[in-house]
Structure formats: structure tokens, C-alpha cells
Design a protein around this motif. Sequence first.
Motif, PDB file in Angstrom:
ATOM      1  N   CYS A  45       0.841  -1.189   0.000  1.00 46.76           N
ATOM      2  CA  CYS A  45       0.000   0.000   0.000  1.00 46.76           C
ATOM      3  C   CYS A  45       0.887   1.254   0.000  1.00 46.76           C
ATOM      4  CB  CYS A  45      -0.888  -0.018   1.239  1.00 46.76           C
ATOM      5  SG  CYS A  45      -1.628   1.579   1.608  1.00 46.76           S
ATOM      6  N   CYS A  48       0.110   3.162   3.820  1.00 48.82           N
ATOM      7  CA  CYS A  48       0.621   2.646   5.102  1.00 48.82           C
ATOM      8  C   CYS A  48       1.759   1.657   4.914  1.00 48.82           C
ATOM      9  CB  CYS A  48      -0.504   2.028   5.917  1.00 48.82           C
ATOM     10  SG  CYS A  48      -1.159   0.513   5.195  1.00 48.82           S
ATOM     11  N   CYS A  50       1.660  -1.494   4.058  1.00 54.49           N
ATOM     12  CA  CYS A  50       1.423  -2.911   4.368  1.00 54.49           C
ATOM     13  C   CYS A  50       1.486  -3.745   3.102  1.00 54.49           C
ATOM     14  CB  CYS A  50       0.088  -3.072   5.084  1.00 54.49           C
ATOM     15  SG  CYS A  50      -1.314  -2.754   4.002  1.00 54.49           S
ATOM     16  N   CYS A  92      -7.004  -0.258   0.249  1.00 51.49           N
ATOM     17  CA  CYS A  92      -6.258  -0.935   1.303  1.00 51.49           C
ATOM     18  C   CYS A  92      -7.205  -1.137   2.482  1.00 51.49           C
ATOM     19  CB  CYS A  92      -5.052  -0.086   1.705  1.00 51.49           C
ATOM     20  SG  CYS A  92      -4.203  -0.721   3.145  1.00 51.49           S
ATOM     21  N   GLU A  94      -6.378  -2.100   5.417  1.00 53.83           N
ATOM     22  CA  GLU A  94      -5.781  -1.734   6.696  1.00 53.83           C
ATOM     23  C   GLU A  94      -6.040  -0.256   7.027  1.00 53.83           C
ATOM     24  OE1 GLU A  94      -4.117  -4.036   8.634  1.00 53.83           O
ATOM     25  OE2 GLU A  94      -4.663  -5.515   7.104  1.00 53.83           O
ATOM     26  N   CYS A  95      -5.790   0.599   6.018  1.00 48.34           N
ATOM     27  CA  CYS A  95      -5.913   2.038   6.305  1.00 48.34           C
ATOM     28  C   CYS A  95      -7.031   2.691   5.509  1.00 48.34           C
ATOM     29  CB  CYS A  95      -4.588   2.736   6.033  1.00 48.34           C
ATOM     30  SG  CYS A  95      -4.120   2.734   4.307  1.00 48.34           S
ATOM     31  N   SER A  97      -7.317   3.446   2.449  1.00 43.60           N
ATOM     32  CA  SER A  97      -6.971   4.452   1.440  1.00 43.60           C
ATOM     33  C   SER A  97      -7.240   3.879   0.050  1.00 43.60           C
ATOM     34  CB  SER A  97      -5.507   4.878   1.589  1.00 43.60           C
ATOM     35  OG  SER A  97      -4.670   3.780   1.380  1.00 43.60           O
TER      36      SER A  97
HETATM   37 ZN   LIG Z   1      -2.693   0.942   3.633  1.00 43.08          ZN
END
Ligand SMILES: [Zn+2]
Length: 402
Positions: A45, A48, A50, A92, A94-95, A97
Motif C-alpha cells: 500500500c 501505510c 502494508c 487498502c 488496513e488504512c 486508502s
Molecule cells: Zn494501507
Amino acid sequence: MNNHIKKMLRITDPSLKIIHVSYETIKNRQTIVIEATCSPYQKSCPNCGCTAQNQFGKLSIVKNGKKCVRVRLDQYNHLPTIIKIFKQRYKCKECSSNWTAQSSLVEKRCSIGYHVKFKVIDLLKEKCSLTLIAKLCHVSITTVIRILKGLRTYIPNPNTSSLPSVLMVDEFRSHASLEDKMSFICADGETGKLVDILPKRKLNKLTHYFMENPSRMNVRYLVTDMNAAYDQLTKRVFPNAKVVIDRFHIIKHLNKSFQDFRVKEMKRIAVTKNKEAYFKLKANWRYLTKNRSLIQHTEYKTWRSFRAPKYPYLTEAMMIDRLLNYSPALKETYECFHNIKLQGLTKYEEGIRNAMVYPYSNGKIEAKNTHIKTLKRVSYGFKSFDNMRTRIFMMNQLIIVK
Ligand SMILES: [Zn+2]
């Protein structure tokens, strides 16, 4: 097949896949429309950082729809070509975005492909108008101007570039919006390489400009035409330099002075009612500037202003003598002009002497000025001095883009 098309279009981006080619009418012109997808594998990503898969083996980056962009390519077989790219969007987990895949065909947030940009840059080196470039590349003039402005940063910095040992200086007529209509140009006297172009030729500006350059001590010869200001420039800025006045300009200056005097004298004669002499001088002025060693002394013939029955047959030398007899002052000047050619030019004496000793001339820079003139003519003038400067640098192959 996909690869063959890509090869023909010189598309190297491996993430692009061509899915369809068709013809469409866009802005009243038949256009080749290539459709392609762009969905490169995302390792991580960009936000972030990841990785695509988390430690549990689950996907962190997922595909999230597509975005269609149109990119202008170079024309193909004389047909304007565009490519519709369906760019993959990613998300993403996780974040949360979002981002879009980028192809290497085009700059981010730009709809003109690199191929077209390079074509525009290539054409900017030629003496042609921006309108023509825009037409040839199927882009707007604004785009061409934007690319031209972007090239300014590639102009070599004058303060760090070193000055040559022989510096040619000259001026040329730039454009109307500048108060001082003449601009300054200087080039290497040995290689003819352009050094710089400045909007003003005023002495204080030039002094200021050259003072900043640490390599000004390198300049040994300053080749110039007969502009007295440059003489001052050497004293202040180039202490190690000798002035060399271009031979051509010496002769030109001399001719001009003589012609000016002849016209003045002719007018004086005309006023004192000797119209005949006035017209004879007017019709035959060329003979007065003729090189004396080439004047005929043996062949008798009739002359247009001294026709045979009225006048006797004359040689060329005798004819010129008759012309000069109309005005003692002109005769005297004529003698000076031809014999003591350099009299009256004592102001430049040093420079003239140098011109006879050193083999430098302003020819190369005069050639450059001719090129600039042509460029200006085909472009129908320039509004911006900086744009003109950029193009002159381009024309001299001094801007290298990648
Ligand atoms: Zn991310």
C-alpha cells in the motif's frame, strides 16, 4: 496479437493490455481508439506500506472498480490516436486508502502521452510556429506552450556555466513589448556555441549579469560589432580581454558613413539648382563604392548618364571622375573612403587593429541571428521573451531532455 499492437505503438508498459481497437469520430475527425486495461500487481500500500497479504494470508489490498482515462497518443498513419485506459482502482483494507494504478505511458494527472510530449519537444527545435506543432500533434496550443514553459528549467544556468575564451557578442531585434527593443546574444567565438540570450543590452544590465560569473576572467577576446558600449564592458567586466571588431562591420560602418555623406552632399547640390548633377549622382552611386582596383581604365564606352553624342566616350574611371567633379567635397571624401579606409574610426582603432591580427569574426553569431529572425517570422512574433529564449536554446540543441 496484443504484443504486436503494443510493439507497433511503442508501448512498453507490461501492465497494459489492449482489449479493443476501433474507429470513432471525435471532434469531426476520424480517430483510432484503443482500449486497454491497466492493472498491475500491487505489492504494498502506498499509504501505510502494508503488504498485499497480511500475516494470516488474507488480502489487504483489494481491487475496487476501474477508472477510465483517455490519453492522447501520437498519430498513427496520419490518424489521430487516443488510448482509453481502464485503470484499476485499489483499496487498502488496513488504512482504507484508495489509489489508482499508474501507467508509464503518461504522467500522473495528464492526458498527453509521453510520445506526444517528445514529439512536441522535437518539433520545438525546428523553425515552425506553435500552431503548426499543435496541429501536427493533435493537441491544443496551450498544451504546446505548457510543454515549452516546462523546458525552461533545462536551460543551463548562466552563472555556473563557464565563459569561453573568445566571446562573440551581438544584438538582435526581439519583440515589441520590451522597452528596449534590442536583445543581447553572446556565443563562443571558436565553436559558435550559444552562451546566452538576455532581454536587455543596456550596459549596466550586462555588467551586472557578467559580474556574477566567476569565469569572466577566462575571456581573452571579445568579438563585437561597432557598438561602443561593449568597449566599456571589456574595461569593467573582462579585464583580460581584447576587443576585436568584426571586419565585416568595419567595412559596413565605413560604407554607411560614405553613403550618408554622399546623400547629404547630393541634397546640397539639388538645392543649389544643379538638378542634373543630382540625378547623375543618384543614378550612378554604385560606381562610387566600387572597389578601386576593379575599375576599368582602358575600355571606352558610352554611359547611361553620359550618352555618346552629347558626351565623348569615357572609360569607367573617367566617368567616375566626372561624377566626383560635381562636388569637390564628395571627391575628397571619396579619396578618404578608398585610400585611408580607416580614417575617422580612431575610436575603435585598437579593435580594428586586433581585427587584422586575430582570426575571429562575428560570422557565427550573425548566422544565429538569421536563424532567430526566421524563427520569429514563422512564429509570427513572440509574446514572451522567455518562451523565445527557450526556443532559441532548443534550436541550438542546448536543451537535452532525457
Ligand atoms: Zn494501507
